[in-house]
Design an enzyme around this catalytic site. Structure first.
Site, PDB file in Angstrom:
ATOM      1  N   HIS A 259      48.036  97.180  86.664  1.00  0.00           N
ATOM      2  CA  HIS A 259      47.235  96.540  87.718  1.00  0.00           C
ATOM      3  C   HIS A 259      47.427  97.226  89.064  1.00  0.00           C
ATOM      4  O   HIS A 259      46.480  97.418  89.820  1.00  0.00           O
ATOM      5  CB  HIS A 259      47.596  95.045  87.821  1.00  0.00           C
ATOM      6  CG  HIS A 259      47.140  94.270  86.626  1.00  0.00           C
ATOM      7  ND1 HIS A 259      46.061  93.432  86.659  1.00  0.00           N
ATOM      8  CD2 HIS A 259      47.600  94.256  85.346  1.00  0.00           C
ATOM      9  CE1 HIS A 259      45.864  92.908  85.447  1.00  0.00           C
ATOM     10  NE2 HIS A 259      46.796  93.397  84.645  1.00  0.00           N
TER      11      HIS A 259
ATOM     12  N   ASP B   9      42.328  91.606  92.490  1.00  0.00           N
ATOM     13  CA  ASP B   9      42.473  91.703  91.048  1.00  0.00           C
ATOM     14  C   ASP B   9      41.648  90.588  90.391  1.00  0.00           C
ATOM     15  O   ASP B   9      41.528  89.497  90.953  1.00  0.00           O
ATOM     16  CB  ASP B   9      43.963  91.498  90.717  1.00  0.00           C
ATOM     17  CG  ASP B   9      44.379  92.143  89.422  1.00  0.00           C
ATOM     18  OD1 ASP B   9      43.680  91.947  88.415  1.00  0.00           O
ATOM     19  OD2 ASP B   9      45.416  92.837  89.409  1.00  0.00           O
TER      20      ASP B   9
END
Ligand code: BUP
Length: 457
Positions: A18, A115
């Protein structure tokens, strides 16, 4: 009137899979005259994350940093002990605390890029602050279609059942049930619950930035963008493969070793930052690498989180393996600079778990991949890899973390990976298309420039 300069807050969730695309995007934005504020949760789960954040900030002093101290939270249920999933939930449940911090930034923000796994929380803040909110997806467009449709699938048990053979998503070819991440069959699983709540927020966001490119996933992107999958999705914006920024130079022996190997002769083996292979599987892979004639560079991990990885190589590998392969291969433990390795001309093939960043890096370099998905989105990614001509995949191997693949099988597929001339040339073609997409005027570059324009309106 005076031109406004974009000021974008970038907010990744937990894990290197991520963090990496966010740092790459941050670096790209900085070189396109944007102000950037990087928001990172503290403490991080892995050492690799904190090391990369510090190094990024030291080499990009113009980036602002907002450290977000997470309050301690008990996980809301005990469906998983995966520290990354637990952190996803902790970040999502604490995200409202960011509101005053973002409000007081100066110059004021013009957009927030978050995200996917924190999207539902960030959307509320963005609406309140009157800012456009873009989601940055850390996965393939194909996996996005599954996630976007997940609220519908999980609301009806007959739609998502491990007893079916295929899962239907409108506008797309059905997905084999074996490619669905196992936690998705349990709607109470922390990971599934997180994804469902964030998928529900997608219609509120301004766009979804994807680390993919048009040529690589044309059908899926067009199905998503024409409303065939769901009618209420925001624009899906392919801006990848994101460009790697310079990482710390490694002082280790594998680079000089690679320099001495013939072109395209080395098999590079790495299953990503979160896969702990079983002892039995490590042994089969070792026996395979011992019996083949190819050169190899093998990155070996035996725990899910890097700081728990205490086992020495000597304890994992046999004496005969070490002796018989010492002139032909290298085994490394700990973090290596993968983007640098994949750029090295000696690399001829990549045995990969198909984490989406690894796929993007292989695509950028046109390196043939032997897909060996371990968990999560990786089987869906492997389908993309195979379809685009970047790699091969043995479906019957199952999920890496659940099954044992014997050395003869691995040997056979590595032979194919290294010898198949057609594969080598289609993989090179992928590399050329990936490069084109990122050039000025290329498909991904154009989309990114449009987003930057929109983020100041
Ligand atoms: Br491991 C490892 N060095 O030793 P993925 C990874 N990487 O540079 P993951 C290194 O980390 P998810 C190492 O190049 C890639 O950019 C690698 O991301 C780099 O897989 C990144 O490939 C890893 O997406 O994440 O870590 O398993 O579970 O999200 O797929």
């Amino acid at each position: 009137s005076e031109a406004i300069r974009p000021h974008i807050a970038l907010f990744p969730s937990a894990g290197m899979g991520h963090l990496t695309p966010f740092l790459r995007l941050a670096s790209m934005l900085l070189s396109n005259n944007c102000d950037v504020t990087l928001i990172t949760a503290k403490p991080t789960v892995s050492v690799a994350e904190s090391t990369h954040i510090s190094f990024f900030l030291s080499t990009h002093p113009e980036a602002k940093h907002l450290e977000f101290q997470l309050p301690y939270l008990q996980p809301s249920n005990s469906s998983t002990d995966d520290p990354f999933f637990i952190q996803f939930e902790a970040i999502l449940r604490s995200v409202h605390l960011l509101h005053p911090l973002l409000y007081s930034l100066s110059p004021p923000l013009t957009a927030i890029f978050s995200d996917f796994v924190v999207a539902s929380g960030v959307t509320r803040i963005a609406v309140d602050l009157g800012l456009p909110h873009y989601v940055v997806a850390t996965f393939s467009a194909k996996f996005l279609s599954l996630m976007a449709y997940l609220p519908i699938l999980t609301s009806d048990p007959t739609k998502l059942s491990s007893l079916s053979t295929e899962i239907d998503i409108p506008g797309l070819k059905p997905l084999p049930v074996e490619s669905i991440p196992p936690p998705f069959f349990n709607s109470d699983h922390l990971f599934t619950a997180n994804l469902v709540s964030n998928a529900r927020a997608l219609p509120e966001v301004k766009g979804i930035l994807m680390n993919t490119f048009n040529w690589f996933e044309p059908e899926t992107l067009s199905a998503l963008n024409s409303g065939r999958v769901l009618s209420n999705l925001p624009p899906i914006l392919p801006i990848g493969p994101l460009v790697p920024y310079e990482l710390k130079r490694e002082e280790r022996q594998y680079l000089p070793w690679l320099d001495n190997q013939p072109t395209e002769s080395v098999v590079y083996v790495n299953f990503g930052s979160r896969t702990a292979m079983s002892k039995d599987q490590i042994r089969e892979l070792q026996d395979c690498l011992e019996s083949i004639e190819y050169r190899f560079l093998w990155v070996l991990k035996s725990s899910k989180v890097d700081k728990d990885d205490q086992e020495d190589l000597e304890a994992l590998l046999s004496h005969s393996f070490v002796e018989s392969t010492k002139n032909r291969g290298i085994v490394v433990k700990g973090w290596i600079n993968q983007q640098e390795i994949l750029a090295h001309p000696a690399i001829g093939g990549f045995v990969s778990h198909c984490g989406w960043n690894s796929v993007g890096e292989a695509a950028q370099r046109g390196i043939p991949v032997l897909a060996w998905p371990q968990h999560g989105d990786q089987r869906v990614n492997a389908e993309v890899v195979e379809k685009a001509g970047l790699g091969i995949w043995e479906r019957s191997w199952g999920w890496g973390v659940e099954s044992l693949v014997k050395q003869e099988e691995i040997q056979r597929k590595i032979g194919e990976l290294m010898e198949d001339k057609k594969l080598r040339s289609t993989a090179k073609k992928v590399g050329e298309e990936a490069k084109k997409a990122g050039e000025i005027g290329g498909s991904s570059n154009k989309v990114l420039m449009q987003v930057l324009q929109l983020s100041i309106q």
